[in-house]
Design an enzyme around this catalytic site. Structure first.
Site, mmCIF file in Angstrom:
data_model
loop_
_atom_site.group_PDB
_atom_site.id
_atom_site.type_symbol
_atom_site.label_atom_id
_atom_site.label_comp_id
_atom_site.label_asym_id
_atom_site.label_seq_id
_atom_site.Cartn_x
_atom_site.Cartn_y
_atom_site.Cartn_z
ATOM 1 N N TYR A 73 0.831 -1.208 0.000
ATOM 2 C CA TYR A 73 0.000 0.000 0.000
ATOM 3 C C TYR A 73 0.862 1.253 0.000
ATOM 4 C CZ TYR A 73 -3.878 3.128 0.736
ATOM 5 O OH TYR A 73 -4.802 4.117 0.565
ATOM 6 N N PHE A 125 -5.590 23.201 -23.814
ATOM 7 C CA PHE A 125 -5.954 21.796 -23.983
ATOM 8 C C PHE A 125 -7.206 21.566 -23.130
ATOM 9 C CE2 PHE A 125 -6.019 17.283 -23.030
ATOM 10 C CZ PHE A 125 -6.082 16.805 -24.315
ATOM 11 N N THR A 126 -8.091 20.698 -23.619
ATOM 12 C CA THR A 126 -9.425 20.537 -23.017
ATOM 13 C C THR A 126 -9.388 20.333 -21.500
ATOM 14 O OG1 THR A 126 -9.258 18.217 -23.635
ATOM 15 C CG2 THR A 126 -10.505 19.633 -25.110
ATOM 16 N N ASP A 216 3.306 21.311 -19.543
ATOM 17 C CA ASP A 216 2.516 20.124 -19.836
ATOM 18 C C ASP A 216 3.449 19.240 -20.658
ATOM 19 O OD1 ASP A 216 0.955 18.131 -20.904
ATOM 20 O OD2 ASP A 216 -0.767 19.427 -21.291
ATOM 21 N N LYS A 259 0.788 9.023 -23.202
ATOM 22 C CA LYS A 259 1.355 9.463 -24.477
ATOM 23 C C LYS A 259 2.843 9.103 -24.474
ATOM 24 C CE LYS A 259 -2.670 11.731 -24.416
ATOM 25 N NZ LYS A 259 -3.042 12.865 -23.599
ATOM 26 N N ARG A 383 -12.514 16.816 -35.500
ATOM 27 C CA ARG A 383 -12.115 17.975 -34.690
ATOM 28 C C ARG A 383 -12.556 19.204 -35.484
ATOM 29 N NH1 ARG A 383 -10.281 16.612 -29.319
ATOM 30 N NH2 ARG A 383 -12.390 15.875 -29.421
ATOM 31 N N PHE A 449 -19.523 15.840 -28.920
ATOM 32 C CA PHE A 449 -18.862 14.986 -29.911
ATOM 33 C C PHE A 449 -18.749 13.532 -29.463
ATOM 34 C CE2 PHE A 449 -14.752 14.807 -27.747
ATOM 35 C CZ PHE A 449 -14.771 15.955 -26.979
#
Ligand SMILES: *Cc1c(COP(=O)(O)O)cnc(C)c1O
Length: 458
Positions: A73, A125-126, A216, A259, A383, A449
């Site tokens: 843990y 970015f979203t 980021d 990514k 997009r 979307f």
């Protein structure tokens, strides 16, 4: 003889069969999915270019690491390995694992932003912007103007416009800017990189005004590879050296391991400041888990630690960029309208120029994504106007860019798959007059979307 392209720097040890479908089956499937590629079952997809997020193929070394998961843990060995990898490759002092990138964004935004603050960034970015706004900040785009033009060829189209940054500081005051959010590469500009010179200049300006820089880092290895290939003075540097210099111009970063970490799940927050780290550990226990696992199993942390080391191998990352470029150049040579220059993780088809006879109200990019699936079973993503949603008055936003994204997963497909993709896009282009557009049959009030359903016009 010059090699046409760099062959895969890996060989195949395990295979996953993919669906080979008939036109009739695809007609059924896309109808069931309401002509929305997000609603297709992956069973019905031949080549899946929906996203590069979490769709990576892990190496034998990563899978071996999965077997060495220390599922304690607290204080697991794998956390130590992950922390060491991030300290070693990125150079930050503190590391907090999170379940994925947005988990780190949530914590960073909560610890740094006060109501009424401004967070400048090189295009939004979203999820990043959503967390900034949820914590009371206003996002300001400070990317160079050229990034918004899909036809301009620039080596570092993700760069910050320093005049825009200075103007924001003059307008609101540095005390209302907790940090600058610098994305490397810029996803929504098409995977465009930021130059080292620009990162350095942004950091200098930020330091002068007592503002932090938080990167980021989601596609930082792709960014480093572009720097090596394009920026003067970096051709002889290793990806590791370029990464270390990159992060010397930042106070911390958020990372989606899904990514450039080459894993299927995972992320982290990395910081230098002790106080910010203390505050972040207090929040991570509320949202993710202990600071030594942050929502990840020990095996997931091990896979990410190993993936990060693999990602900085120049053979790996230059091949990835070469694959993306190969697809883009093949389409470009056939006269297919694509966004330029070719970015790091995807090719974007310009649906406005592809289907000039379909008005934006009839969803040219959504139509193109559906037609591409019908033609060959290739899944892409809209997009454009559907992704952009509606304004407060209930009217569609009409974005300048009406695009279809072909996103390349890491180490998953070969050049032969990309040939199939290119050939089907080229075939579609030759019969483009026959496409008719779509109309809504269902539309959700937010993020439409994902779940929208359509039917063909005419
Ligand atoms: C995917 C992504 C994120 C969010 O990461 P998740 O792991 O999906 O939560 C943040 N920034 C950029 C640029 C991304 O592409």
């Amino acid at each position: 003889m010059e090699k046409k392209y760099m062959a895969e720097p890996y060989k195949i040890k395990m295979v996953e069969p993919i669906a080979v479908t008939t036109r009739a089956q695809r007609e059924e499937a896309i109808k069931r999915a309401g002509y929305n590629t997000f609603l297709l079952d992956s069973d019905d997809v031949y080549i899946d270019l929906l996203t590069d997020s979490g769709t990576n193929a892990m190496s034998d070394n990563q899978w071996a690491g999965m077997m060495l998961g220390d599922e304690a843990y607290a204080g697991s060995k794998n956390f130590k390995n992950l922390k060491k990898a991030v300290q070693d490759l990125f150079g930050f002092k503190h590391v907090i694992p999170t379940h994925q990138g947005r988990g780190a964004e949530n914590i960073l935004s909560q610890v740094m932003i006060k109501q009424g603050d401004f967070v400048p960034g090189n295009m939004y970015f979203t999820t990043t912007r959503a967390h900034q706004e949820l914590n009371g900040a206003t996002f300001r785009d400070i990317i160079i103007d050229e990034a918004h033009d899909s036809t301009l060829e620039l080596p570092f189209k993700g760069d910050v416009d320093l005049n825009k940054l200075q103007a924001l500081i003059d307008e609101v005051g540095s005390e209302r800017i907790p940090y600058i959010c610098l994305a490397i590469t810029v996803n929504l500009a098409g995977g465009q990189p930021v130059s080292m010179a620009n990162m350095c200049a942004v950091y200098e300006m930020a330091q002068k005004h007592g503002i932090k820089v938080m990167m980021d880092a989601t596609r930082c290895v792709e960014n480093a590879c572009f720097i090596k290939q394009r920026e003067a003075g970096y051709g002889d540097k290793t990806i590791r050296e370029i990464l270390r210099e990159t992060f010397s111009y930042a106070d911390g970063c958020t990372m989606s391991g899904k990514k450039d970490g080459i894993v299927n799940i995972g992320g982290f927050l990395a910081l230098n400041d002790d106080e910010l780290y203390q505050k972040s550990t207090a929040l991570v226990v509320v949202y993710e888990g202990m600071p030594s696992y942050g929502g990840l199993a020990g095996r997931d942390m091990e896979a990410m630690a190993r993936g990060l080391y693999e990602s900085v191998d120049y053979n790996y990352i230059s091949h990835r960029l070469a694959q993306v470029r190969y697809l883009g150049e093949k389409l470009d040579a056939a006269g297919i309208p694509i966004v330029k220059p070719i970015g790091g993780h995807a090719i974007f088809l310009d649906a406005r120029r592809f289907y000039p006879h379909i008005p934006q109200d009839h969803f040219p990019a959504q139509t193109l994504a559906a037609e591409l699936y019908l033609k060959s079973g290739v899944r892409s993503m809209e997009r454009g106007i559907v992704s952009a949603g509606r304004n407060k008055e209930g009217q569609h936003h009409y974005p300048k860019l009406e695009l279809v994204r072909l996103t390349i997963p890491r180490r998953v497909y070969t050049y032969s798959h990309l040939e199939v993709v290119a050939d089907s896009v080229i075939d579609l282009y030759q019969e483009r007059e026959t496409a008719k557009g779509l109309r809504f049959v269902y539309e959700a009030p937010v993020l439409r979307f994902f779940t929208a359903r359509f039917e063909p016009l005419g």
